[in-house]
Motif scaffolding. Structure first.
Motif, mmCIF file in Angstrom:
data_model
loop_
_atom_site.group_PDB
_atom_site.id
_atom_site.type_symbol
_atom_site.label_atom_id
_atom_site.label_comp_id
_atom_site.label_asym_id
_atom_site.label_seq_id
_atom_site.Cartn_x
_atom_site.Cartn_y
_atom_site.Cartn_z
ATOM 1 N N THR A 119 0.599 -1.327 -0.014
ATOM 2 C CA THR A 119 0.308 -0.196 -0.028
ATOM 3 C C THR A 119 1.076 1.561 0.021
ATOM 4 O O THR A 119 1.748 0.896 0.898
ATOM 5 C CB THR A 119 -0.940 0.248 1.304
ATOM 6 O OG1 THR A 119 -0.473 -0.069 2.080
ATOM 7 C CG2 THR A 119 -1.601 -1.173 1.303
ATOM 8 N N GLY A 120 0.277 2.675 -0.223
ATOM 9 C CA GLY A 120 0.726 3.696 -0.199
ATOM 10 C C GLY A 120 1.214 3.546 1.021
ATOM 11 O O GLY A 120 2.414 4.542 1.280
ATOM 12 N N SER A 121 0.224 3.902 1.937
ATOM 13 C CA SER A 121 1.228 3.867 2.912
ATOM 14 C C SER A 121 1.734 4.037 4.011
ATOM 15 O O SER A 121 3.085 4.555 3.988
ATOM 16 C CB SER A 121 -0.446 4.405 4.513
ATOM 17 O OG SER A 121 -1.551 4.344 3.656
ATOM 18 N N ASN A 124 4.927 5.772 3.106
ATOM 19 C CA ASN A 124 4.926 6.987 3.494
ATOM 20 C C ASN A 124 5.859 6.516 5.016
ATOM 21 O O ASN A 124 6.737 7.306 5.569
ATOM 22 C CB ASN A 124 4.403 7.430 3.562
ATOM 23 C CG ASN A 124 3.737 8.376 2.462
ATOM 24 O OD1 ASN A 124 4.909 8.985 1.934
ATOM 25 N ND2 ASN A 124 2.730 8.520 1.657
ATOM 26 N N PHE A 152 -1.825 14.660 2.219
ATOM 27 C CA PHE A 152 -2.922 13.262 2.675
ATOM 28 C C PHE A 152 -1.562 12.496 1.701
ATOM 29 O O PHE A 152 -1.033 12.557 1.529
ATOM 30 C CB PHE A 152 -3.705 13.227 1.885
ATOM 31 C CG PHE A 152 -4.617 12.256 2.048
ATOM 32 C CD1 PHE A 152 -5.336 11.665 3.665
ATOM 33 C CD2 PHE A 152 -4.306 9.870 1.589
ATOM 34 C CE1 PHE A 152 -5.944 9.889 3.580
ATOM 35 C CE2 PHE A 152 -4.404 9.219 2.098
ATOM 36 C CZ PHE A 152 -5.838 9.342 2.598
ATOM 37 N N HIS A 153 -0.872 11.463 3.257
ATOM 38 C CA HIS A 153 -0.125 10.523 2.840
ATOM 39 C C HIS A 153 -0.689 9.016 3.111
ATOM 40 O O HIS A 153 0.356 8.317 3.590
ATOM 41 C CB HIS A 153 1.280 11.094 3.383
ATOM 42 C CG HIS A 153 1.301 12.285 3.117
ATOM 43 N ND1 HIS A 153 2.469 12.177 1.825
ATOM 44 C CD2 HIS A 153 2.112 13.497 3.246
ATOM 45 C CE1 HIS A 153 2.882 13.491 1.615
ATOM 46 N NE2 HIS A 153 2.190 13.933 2.722
ATOM 47 N N GLY A 154 -1.859 8.946 3.502
ATOM 48 C CA GLY A 154 -1.971 7.431 4.147
ATOM 49 C C GLY A 154 -3.205 7.455 5.477
ATOM 50 O O GLY A 154 -2.930 8.724 5.918
ATOM 51 N N GLU A 223 3.193 16.498 -1.766
ATOM 52 C CA GLU A 223 2.408 15.396 -2.519
ATOM 53 C C GLU A 223 2.911 16.547 -3.601
ATOM 54 O O GLU A 223 2.608 17.461 -3.425
ATOM 55 C CB GLU A 223 0.713 15.550 -2.245
ATOM 56 C CG GLU A 223 0.474 14.756 -1.622
ATOM 57 C CD GLU A 223 -0.465 15.067 -0.989
ATOM 58 O OE1 GLU A 223 -1.826 14.417 -1.179
ATOM 59 O OE2 GLU A 223 -1.175 15.963 -0.238
ATOM 60 N N ASP A 255 5.693 12.582 -2.843
ATOM 61 C CA ASP A 255 4.646 11.055 -2.199
ATOM 62 C C ASP A 255 4.006 10.786 -3.403
ATOM 63 O O ASP A 255 3.325 12.120 -3.904
ATOM 64 C CB ASP A 255 4.176 11.551 -1.054
ATOM 65 C CG ASP A 255 2.713 10.061 -1.282
ATOM 66 O OD1 ASP A 255 2.672 9.488 -2.186
ATOM 67 O OD2 ASP A 255 2.225 10.844 0.009
ATOM 68 N N VAL A 257 2.615 8.415 -4.834
ATOM 69 C CA VAL A 257 1.107 7.543 -4.207
ATOM 70 C C VAL A 257 0.430 8.031 -5.571
ATOM 71 O O VAL A 257 0.114 6.488 -6.474
ATOM 72 C CB VAL A 257 1.061 7.144 -3.285
ATOM 73 C CG1 VAL A 257 -0.117 6.226 -3.540
ATOM 74 C CG2 VAL A 257 2.508 6.162 -2.347
ATOM 75 N N GLN A 258 -0.230 8.754 -5.655
ATOM 76 C CA GLN A 258 -1.556 9.058 -6.783
ATOM 77 C C GLN A 258 -0.821 9.446 -8.366
ATOM 78 O O GLN A 258 -1.908 9.731 -8.692
ATOM 79 C CB GLN A 258 -2.648 10.254 -5.943
ATOM 80 C CG GLN A 258 -3.535 10.612 -6.771
ATOM 81 C CD GLN A 258 -4.535 11.461 -6.005
ATOM 82 O OE1 GLN A 258 -4.572 12.160 -6.816
ATOM 83 N NE2 GLN A 258 -4.883 11.317 -4.490
ATOM 84 N N LYS A 284 -0.454 2.277 -6.483
ATOM 85 C CA LYS A 284 -1.812 2.779 -6.849
ATOM 86 C C LYS A 284 -1.184 2.553 -8.355
ATOM 87 O O LYS A 284 -1.301 1.311 -8.874
ATOM 88 C CB LYS A 284 -2.223 4.426 -7.174
ATOM 89 C CG LYS A 284 -2.234 4.348 -5.618
ATOM 90 C CD LYS A 284 -3.448 5.966 -5.585
ATOM 91 C CE LYS A 284 -4.197 6.644 -4.257
ATOM 92 N NZ LYS A 284 -5.655 5.730 -3.552
HETATM 93 N N1 PMP Z 1 -0.367 8.988 -0.516
HETATM 94 C C1 PMP Z 1 -1.132 9.434 -1.686
HETATM 95 C C2 PMP Z 1 -0.576 10.838 -2.036
HETATM 96 C C3 PMP Z 1 -2.321 8.669 -1.696
HETATM 97 O O1 PMP Z 1 -2.960 9.702 -2.385
HETATM 98 C C4 PMP Z 1 -2.920 7.549 -1.527
HETATM 99 C C5 PMP Z 1 -3.666 7.345 -1.577
HETATM 100 N N2 PMP Z 1 -5.076 8.025 -1.637
HETATM 101 C C6 PMP Z 1 -2.115 7.408 0.313
HETATM 102 C C7 PMP Z 1 -0.254 8.145 0.021
HETATM 103 C C8 PMP Z 1 -2.227 5.810 0.514
HETATM 104 O O2 PMP Z 1 -2.519 5.036 -0.501
HETATM 105 P P1 PMP Z 1 -2.997 4.135 0.348
HETATM 106 O O3 PMP Z 1 -4.657 4.554 0.231
HETATM 107 O O4 PMP Z 1 -2.406 2.615 -0.549
HETATM 108 O O5 PMP Z 1 -2.160 3.380 1.573
#
Ligand code: PMP
Length: 440
Positions: A119-121, A124, A152-154, A223, A255, A257-258, A284
């Motif tokens: 996962t993205g969280s 981070n 937002f980072h998770g 982000e 970050d 992730v998105q 993602k």
């Molecule tokens: N960072 C960013 C910039 C995100 O957009 C997201 C998810 N929307 C996350 C981290 C968290 O990712 P995850 O839901 O896969 O844990």
């Protein structure tokens, strides 16, 4: 024949019953909509089993960059399944080596290690840990982390603490005393390219005035655009930040992730800023499908024993990741994101010209956009109008991202057909016409 085909969602008792039952068995937040019961998804279309089909402007929350169920991604997963290999823990696989090499080809030369997650969280969390370990090698007090308001980072503990949404943190008995949040430099504060650099300097001076020394900062998490708004950092701001970071041995962590894997018309969105990254977190769109994420960076920072997890680089996810990267390359989807992005931007600017008092801001690069709705009298964003527009679009066959903060986000698969993009934008415009006519 149109792509969007939806009839009488609210009267479909079977779908409504299933969704309502699920809503009682899962926490509130886990069910996105009352009427869409996903059965399958192909490229830029999502289907239920009752004959409805939606154009997907969400990529399933920025995951399906190469489209849903791309044949090459499916084949890559299928090949592993057929071989009889579903799990590998930390044991080596040839696919893992190939995937990591492919990822490193996309990043700066100084990047030579990758750690994989689901996962993205998690990425981070990992970057938070690594940056503090790295900082403390320079000096024992170098543990400070800078994040941004509204970021937002998770949703795991560390990623949530770096994030800048106080409402999400009210349950925490204490806050990490060395995580600081700077104001985000966007239009709401009157910040753009002209004053980005000076705004950064003022923000750092304000932090220093509170007794936080720049040399105590280990890392900045950014982000490239904020998730809720799609607003990008001004390049001038990031460049000023990067030179301050260099002077003070602070890691610059993006970050992605998105924003990664072609979403904004670059492989990674930080490339828009013309600065170097020290670590890149991604997820993602890295697989466009199965759970997969990664932290990319140089060995001096990444090489640590405490960063693995049970599902580090799962064999099926990695197979999907390889297929996905090959599709992004071979189908030139990063360029396509730019080309179709120009059409998206043009249409949204036209919509804004039609409703200058209600559409406060448009942010768009590549196949990413955010539309900010408000009303005549105030500068507040209008959550209700956004919900109504999204609801109406769903009823007309278009899936959109509702942020619940007064913005609507658009992020279709980079493979979307041009006529489907245009049809989706027609549906959106019609919904905006109807909803804004009702709520002056
Ligand atoms: N960072 C960013 C910039 C995100 O957009 C997201 C998810 N929307 C996350 C981290 C968290 O990712 P995850 O839901 O896969 O844990």
């Amino acid at each position: 024949m149109t792509y969007a085909q939806v009839s009488n969602l609210e009267e479909n008792q079977e779908a409504v019953r299933i969704i309502q039952r699920l809503k009682t068995l899962e926490p509130e937040a886990t069910c996105e909509d009352d009427f869409v019961l996903w059965d399958r998804a192909k490229d830029f279309l999502v289907f239920d089993r009752f004959g409805n089909q939606w154009i997907d402007f969400t990529s399933g929350i920025f995951v399906a960059n190469t489209g849903h169920s791309h044949p090459r991604v499916k084949t890559a997963i299928q090949a592993r399944l057929d071989r009889g290999h579903l799990f590998n823990y930390l044991y080596a696989t040839e696919d893992k080596l190939r995937f990591i090499e492919l990822l490193l080809e996309l990043t700066p030369q100084k990047f030579n290690q990758v750690v994989l997650y689901a996962t993205g969280s998690e990425t981070n969390e990992c970057a938070l840990k690594l940056s503090r370990i790295h900082g403390q090698k320079i000096n024992p007090h170098k543990v400070g982390i800078i994040g941004f308001e509204d970021a937002f980072h998770g949703k795991t503990l560390g990623s949530l603490m770096i994030g800048g949404k106080p409402k999400d943190k009210v349950w925490m008995p204490w806050h990490d005393p060395a995580i600081y949040h700077l104001p985000y430099p966007d239009y709401r504060r009157g910040i753009d390219e002209t004053n980005g650099a000076s705004f950064f300097k003022e923000s750092i001076a304000a932090l220093e005035a509170k007794g936080v020394k720049s040399e105590s900062i280990a890392a900045v998490f950014m982000e490239p655009y904020q998730g809720w708004s799609a607003c990008f950092f001004p390049k001038s701001y990031v460049q000023a930040l990067a030179s301050w970071a260099k002077r003070n041995q602070v890691l610059v962590i993006f970050d992605e992730v998105q924003s990664g894997f072609g979403r904004t018309g670059m492989w990674f969105a930080y490339e828009h800023f013309g600065v170097e990254a020290d670590l890149v977190c991604c997820g993602k769109g890295i697989s466009s499908s199965l759970p997969l994420s990664a932290v990319l960076g140089p060995r001096e920072i990444l090489n640590h024993a405490g960063v693995t997890s049970t599902h580090t680089g799962n064999v099926l996810s990695v197979a999907a990741g390889i297929g996905n990267l090959e599709v992004l390359h071979d189908e030139k989807l990063v360029e396509r994101s730019n080309r179709l992005g120009a059409i998206l931007l043009e249409r949204l600017e036209k919509l804004q010209r039609k409703y200058p008092e209600r559409i406060k801001f448009i942010s768009s690069r590549g196949l990413l956009a955010g539309i900010h709705f408000g009303n005549k009298e105030s500068n507040d964003l209008d959550v209700k109008t956004c919900s109504e527009i999204v609801r109406r679009c769903i009823a007309s066959g278009l899936l959109l991202i509702k942020t619940n903060i007064g913005t609507i986000k658009i992020g279709p698969p980079l493979t979307i057909a041009q006529d489907a993009l245009e049809e989706g934008l027609d549906i959106l415009e019609e919904a905006v016409d109807v909803v804004l006519a009702r709520s002056k």
